[in-house]
Design an enzyme around this catalytic site. Structure first.
Site: not given
Ligand code: FRU
Length: 480
Positions: A27, A29, A53, A157
């Protein structure tokens, strides 16, 4: 299916009791934070298949009280041309009774996945808040809609908000010359978007790329929140690789100019990133963030089957021109086993007659003759020697210091924040949960968040003082 089949393999040692984590896997954001038909929905950047990730999905949880969460099926998976390498961060809004998500589609364009990519924005719509359908004509903001002076790669975002009956988004980006930017777009229908302006820029000092913006009204001000990447430290502030920042100012909707008045860190600890806010039905502005930090060691990635957690949701208030953050009152309903002791003089270290790994602690110190005082959490013998997580206050400098060098496994380090005493007193409201510590100093003037990974039986609590101080009150509740 995969989640249902594998979630029982997750190791429980460090699983948090009253913070949201993915059922299994990774997990980051918080996304799409909204109260919809009475319930809070929180989505999150999620890779279910491993605690690392990977191609981003949107995990989905709902809650009535923002403490206990129930999981819903994954809301978005990377399965379209424009989002094939990830459904990156975004936000939610209610329109005509439907729940609309807007997010960034991530596409890798070459062999170096860290360098070769492009990003565009899409929407997905739900009638029931559970099942989401991506719009057929995504992206709604494509690669060709990005103005000249803005990065063609980092453009992500979207956070939606409504002003004067129109939809807006703020987006994070950079100028491809080392400066973070926040961009504003406007729309009548969430499908056609018009570029308005760059509303804020790092100007060489505040990070080379800006992520996860949020913009909202707080009393008579506008507040812009963002996550600057690789921002240089300023004194004791902004000491993490990536930071979070709030800027108080005024947004001129016609010109798209944001007149910034002052900026400050949102959290002064180690692990707080990508905060997102929503306004609930009672008008409270609530912020929640990823309670971790990029490129910082996460011990549960080893063989625990999960990684990443959300902070406690916090109420955002403007008091005497400054933003303060407070725990929500809902958490108090989960208090049990009160331990409380009032008014004693402290000189040296005193072990308290209470323990725990999942609790709320409120301590009020009166400085008196002391040069330093504070509290030690999660103390114990530990497998590799003494463990303790130290919150100390240095009278001379007025700094509150969070030290996790002896916290257990995982990263150590120290963070400091200036907290003036109030009538000679320091009040600390501390939330400890298995592998996290969140400290609200002087009623939320300063908040410090950090992950710690102590041995399971390191559960002691000490108070200490160099020279005499007075403990006005020490109150603790277990929270489960
Ligand atoms: C921030 C980020 C965002 C992006 C996401 C990818 O933590 O880098 O800018 O959308 O995580 O997981």
């Amino acid at each position: 299916m995969f989640i249902q089949q594998t979630k029982q393999n997750v190791r429980m040692d460090y699983r948090l009791n009253y913070h949201l984590m993915a059922e299994v896997g990774w997990m980051n954001d918080p996304n799409g934070f909204i109260q919809y038909n009475g319930e809070f929905h929180l989505f999150y950047q999620h890779y279910p298949y491993k605690p690392v990730w990977g191609p981003m999905h949107w995990g989905h949880a709902v809650s009535r009280d923002l403490v206990k969460w129930e999981f819903l099926p994954i809301a978005l998976a990377p399965d379209e041309a424009f989002d094939r390498d990830g459904c990156f961060s975004g936000s939610a809004i209610e329109k005509d009774g439907k729940l609309v998500l807007m997010y960034t589609g991530h596409v890798v364009t070459g062999p170096d996945t860290d360098q070769d990519y492009k990003q565009s924005q899409g929407i997905a719509i739900s009638d029931d808040g559970v099942n989401f359908t991506k719009w057929g004509n995504n992206p709604v903001i494509g690669y060709d809609d990005i103005p000249e002076e803005i990065s063609k790669k980092d453009f992500r975002d979207p956070k939606m908000f409504v002003r004067n009956g129109q939809y807006y988004i703020v987006l994070g980006s950079n100028d491809a010359k080392g400066n973070g930017l926040i961009i504003l777009y406007r729309s009548d229908n969430l499908k056609q978007w018009t570029y308005v302006n760059v509303i804020a820029a790092s100007g060489g000092q505040l990070g080379d790329n800006w992520e996860c913006p949020d913009l909202f009204q707080l009393d008579d001000k506008d507040v812009l929140m963002l996550s600057p990447q690789r921002m240089p430290a300023q004194g004791e502030a902004y000491r993490n690789l990536h930071s979070t920042m709030s800027i108080i100012g005024k947004l001129d909707l016609a010109t798209g100019l944001f007149h910034a008045e002052q900026y400050a860190p949102i959290d002064h600890g180690f692990d707080y990133y990508a905060p997102q806010t929503t306004q609930d039905d009672n008008g409270r502005r609530i912020v929640i963030a990823w309670m971790d930090m990029w490129e910082s060691e996460m011990p549960t990635q080893e063989d625990h089957g999960w990684a990443g957690a959300m902070s406690l949701p916090r109420e955002v208030l403007l008091i005497d021109g400054r933003i303060v953050y407070r725990p929500l009152k809902e958490i108090e309903r989960y208090r049990s086993e009160v331990y409380s002791i009032h008014d004693f003089i402290l000189d040296g270290t005193q072990e308290m007659d209470t323990r725990g790994d999942s609790y709320e602690l409120q301590v009020v110190f009166e400085a008196d003759q002391a040069s330093e005082f504070g509290v030690k959490l999660r103390t114990g013998a530990g497998k590799n020697g003494l463990e303790e997580t130290v919150l100390s206050y240095d009278i001379k400098t007025g700094l509150l210091i969070f030290n996790r060098d002896l916290s257990g496994i995982g990263p150590g380090g120290e963070r400091k924040a200036f907290v003036p005493l109030q009538d000679g007193r320091l009040s600390l409201r501390i939330f400890v949960d298995k592998c996290s510590v969140e400290v609200f100093a002087n009623d939320g003037e300063v908040v410090m968040t950090g992950r710690i990974y102590p041995s399971a039986d390191s559960q002691g609590i000490n108070v200490f003082s160099e020279g005499t101080s007075r403990v006005v009150s020490f109150e603790k509740w277990d929270i489960r």
